[in-house]
Design an enzyme around this catalytic site. Structure first.
Site, PDB file in Angstrom:
ATOM      1  N   SER B 176      47.377   9.465  58.575  1.00  0.00           N
ATOM      2  CA  SER B 176      46.338  10.349  58.077  1.00  0.00           C
ATOM      3  C   SER B 176      46.633  10.730  56.620  1.00  0.00           C
ATOM      4  O   SER B 176      46.942   9.853  55.813  1.00  0.00           O
ATOM      5  CB  SER B 176      46.242  11.570  58.995  1.00  0.00           C
ATOM      6  OG  SER B 176      45.051  12.245  58.802  1.00  0.00           O
ATOM      7  N   ASP B 428      38.397   5.523  65.071  1.00  0.00           N
ATOM      8  CA  ASP B 428      38.779   6.661  64.227  1.00  0.00           C
ATOM      9  C   ASP B 428      37.759   6.888  63.116  1.00  0.00           C
ATOM     10  O   ASP B 428      37.529   6.007  62.297  1.00  0.00           O
ATOM     11  CB  ASP B 428      40.160   6.383  63.619  1.00  0.00           C
ATOM     12  CG  ASP B 428      40.639   7.516  62.732  1.00  0.00           C
ATOM     13  OD1 ASP B 428      40.049   8.609  62.782  1.00  0.00           O
ATOM     14  OD2 ASP B 428      41.615   7.296  61.981  1.00  0.00           O
ATOM     15  N   HIS B 453      42.794   7.853  65.960  1.00  0.00           N
ATOM     16  CA  HIS B 453      43.535   8.225  64.750  1.00  0.00           C
ATOM     17  C   HIS B 453      45.020   7.885  64.902  1.00  0.00           C
ATOM     18  O   HIS B 453      45.694   8.424  65.766  1.00  0.00           O
ATOM     19  CB  HIS B 453      43.332   9.719  64.506  1.00  0.00           C
ATOM     20  CG  HIS B 453      43.524  10.147  63.074  1.00  0.00           C
ATOM     21  ND1 HIS B 453      43.040   9.448  61.988  1.00  0.00           N
ATOM     22  CD2 HIS B 453      44.126  11.253  62.551  1.00  0.00           C
ATOM     23  CE1 HIS B 453      43.355  10.090  60.879  1.00  0.00           C
ATOM     24  NE2 HIS B 453      44.013  11.180  61.175  1.00  0.00           N
TER      25      HIS B 453
END
Lengths: 492, 492
Positions: B176, B428, B453
């Protein structure tokens, strides 16, 4: 503490524009050497300003300032052209523009638009106007990172505002600190510049990556090579000065003989006098060009040879030796015959920003230097970080971070990068901290044995040694390669 | 303004050390899938602190703070080993260490020492202690550049202080925002890390490099795929809420039905309620993992499928539709059955630093988002920089600089870099801003169609789809290649 000066070298649209004719030494490149009589052409540029954030790396200071830059687009060709971008260093950008003849000389060949970007805190590009140097708080934004960010923002601004430049490949060019900036710019912003010519850029003069004594050793070699007993005369001068400075009469004699603007009164003054002499020898080594030039000072061709003519007998009695030193020094300070007195606080052109550079040397640009009086002609002096740091703190209220530059820019581990030419002159003391051997196929070194400080960046001259002509050809060759690759596959 | 949350180790030596046993879901990698009953092993790390400059890029603020990092060296082998370095993102580093099973799983295979570095302003790494968030002045040093500099300084510190690590090659790993940091770390400090695994790193979610609607479109697709009429039910819920929120009774009904900790009283409250629901759907899309997990919240396997079981009839009358929405939402907020009331201000684990991320979103991390209600199931909302900026100024006294990240990190022009794996999950929503196609031979993309994710960063699980097992094998393959190249020629 001796701090050798390192040299080298819109709001939306230009606020100021219009032709400014700047005469300067230059000659168009020709295969055969041009007639020495035809040394001058005219160079026209527009002076522009771009609005820059004072702090690119924080948001609480949201103020802006005007960064000056110069643009010359006479030879630029849309679509097929390139941009040569001078990464300005510690001085007035017009002075660098006038002393970077190479860019003017190759503009036509590369269909290039020329841009000379002034470094923040120098020339007219003062983030806080006349308060810029008032204290550590105002000086806080004087760093190489901020300067590189300015360059990145400026190039993006140009690409947005000058029609036809959007896809123009950009090559960074710089000398000395500007050369370091050019190299670092390519390292950190390879999406913005396809390559960099880093002339006389001592990127390894940090963090003990090279021996601290290399700088003064190279200066000494230059003097050794330029006249019998020349470096020995200088080496012997220090003790002669000390003996004279130990009496009031001696101090007086020194002040009068050297026509000093402010007479020497104490032993401390005498130390400053010796520092000034050292700096003079260093500067001569940097500008030991093969022709008459006016970079740091107006000087004859091969000025160290001219200096060494007066320094052939190191064993003279003190006063006679020092009279010779004076004659030598006069070559540097009084070649024009116009210097009424010699000023210990001014050793080079006023176009350089001494204050700003001193601050930078006290923060990021920490270059360990030392001398031993054996391998060099200077008084022995160790590198003493503590004293250096204390002096910086006293002056600026900040302390240097001697390992930061290596952490940030990689020290000797730079092989992951590409498309950088490191050129160095064999006579240049800064070459000791430079890259003088190829690192990879695309991180290449060019050595110019007869070259002083970034001779290759200067205009072509009929007196240029072959080595610098070859260097320039090679530099253009690499630039062409980068441009071809860029055009072929958009690759950077 | 909707701001989707993006998710995702010494003064000289460790001040705190000693074994800390952290149970967490993990299983050692085996060719065949392990027995699902054996999901837990123990992970031992030391908690350490390094002294960092508060400001790496300026010298007037010379203060320091303690950055926390975690170290696990059970599998490290001197001389032949490597270092896997987690570039911590916006939260407590222990939480990331517990949710990055991949590193624990591959440590033995790569003879690796594991380091998890906490991002400044998160967890315990607060530059000004409890004053860190007090105003724009104290928040001024919360930037990605400062975080990368912390990482660089920390790695150099480790190499100086842990015997045998001096030449240990380091690989950056992050997910991320941490994935963006891993990629940017390799781009900006290739002398420090030989490569990076950037998992679910939306490095192109800036500056309109990708369409602003892609994020919500992908969320919607996840719901579409997970149950008949699921996304339509959600799309229809907004008007139903509006109708109810137009009366006091309706607001009361909503508050009671949804067991809200603070009842809705105004239309503005109702808007916040819708924002909270949107964020819930978004979060579900991020953590739509194939097995029971506890990342943002404790959830069942394939939680969107579980949610969509309740959302099969979009044409129900308002209250019935919203009762179904409640049941759906309860899958996310009340899987454990322990939530006494639902709190609109808390949509995910408290291990994330909401405040810090909000500030970052208001400065550098400006990710344009929009929805149209046609290609997605959300209420139409344009990207409105002015409103966004005004809101930021009101909250923090700073204004975002939406194009700075592209200027700094290159936007789509990153082909000059090397050795970065960009992995993305097809489920995601952040994959819309990620690199999903190879850029060069050494800037490679891995897509995990069934992945949410950064599923690849999680521990191996018997329920992992083949695509993520393949992805992890490929990731290790590339890491091995980088390590081989480094050992063969010291090249980076």
């Amino acid at each position: 503490m001796r701090l050798p000066a390192i040299l080298g070298l819109l709001e939306a649209v230009c606020l100021v524009s219009g032709g400014v004719v700047v005469p300067g030494p230059a000659s168009l490149r020709t295969a055969s050497r041009p007639d020495p009589g035809v040394l001058y052409d005219s160079r026209t540029y527009r002076t522009c300003y771009v609005t820059q954030k004072i702090d690119h790396f924080g948001f609480s200071e949201d103020g802006t300032f005007k960064q000056r830059y110069l643009i010359a687009d006479q030879h630029w060709k849309r679509n097929i052209g390139s941009m040569l971008f001078y990464t300005g260093n510690e001085g007035d950008i017009t002075w660098f523009a006038n002393n970077t003849g190479l860019m003017w000389n190759i503009a036509e060949e590369l269909d290039a638009i020329l841009v000379f970007a002034e470094h923040r805190y120098y020339g007219e590009s003062l983030p806080f106007g006349n308060k810029s140097f008032s204290d550590a708080k105002h000086l806080n934004y004087l760093t190489s990172e901020q300067a590189l960010a300015d360059f990145a923002v400026l190039i993006q601004h140009l690409k947005h505002t000058i029609p036809g430049t959007q896809d123009t490949p950009v090559i960074a060019i710089g000398g000395s600190y500007g050369g370091m900036l050019a190299a670092w710019f390519r390292m950190k912003y390879p999406h913005i510049v396809i390559g960099a010519l880093a002339a006389s850029a001592p990127i390894w003069q940090f963090d003990n990556l090279v021996p601290c004594g290399s700088f003064y050793r190279i200066v000494t070699e230059d003097f050794k090579k330029s006249g019998n007993c020349c470096s020995e005369s200088i080496r012997n001068s220090w003790a002669a000065i000390d003996r004279l400075a130990s009496t009031e009469e001696g101090l007086h004699w020194l002040s009068c003989t050297f026509r000093l603007c402010s007479p020497l009164k104490t032993v401390t003054d005498a130390a400053a006098f010796k520092g000034w002499l050292s700096e003079t020898w260093v500067n001569l080594a940097m500008v030991d060009y093969p022709y008459k030039a006016d970079f740091l000072q107006p000087l004859p061709a091969w000025p160290i040879k001219a200096v060494c003519k007066y320094l052939r007998n190191p064993k003279l009695p003190d006063k006679l030796l020092l009279q010779n030193i004076l004659q030598a020094v006069d070559v540097y300070y009084n070649y024009t015959g116009r210097a009424s007195c010699l000023n210990l606080t001014q050793t080079a052109t006023k176009s350089l920003g001494i204050q700003g550079w001193y601050y930078q040397a006290c923060t990021e640009m920490v270059m360990p230097m030392c001398s031993d009086g054996i391998n060099d002609m200077f008084e022995p002096e160790n590198w003493d970080l503590k004293t250096y740091s204390d002096e910086c703190f006293k002056t600026w209220g900040v302390r240097p971070r001697p390992d930061w530059i290596s952490t940030l820019y990689g020290g000797k581990n730079i092989s992951a990068h590409s498309n950088i030419i490191f050129s160095n002159g064999g006579l240049d003391p800064w070459s000791g901290g430079g890259v003088t051997q190829n690192i990879t196929d695309t991180l290449v070194a060019i050595v110019i044995p007869e070259g002083a400080h970034h001779l290759d960046l200067r205009s072509n001259s009929p007196y240029d040694p072959d080595s610098v002509l070859q260097a320039r050809l090679l530099e253009v060759h690499y630039m062409r390669l980068w441009l071809q690759n860029y055009r072929r596959n958009g690759s950077k």
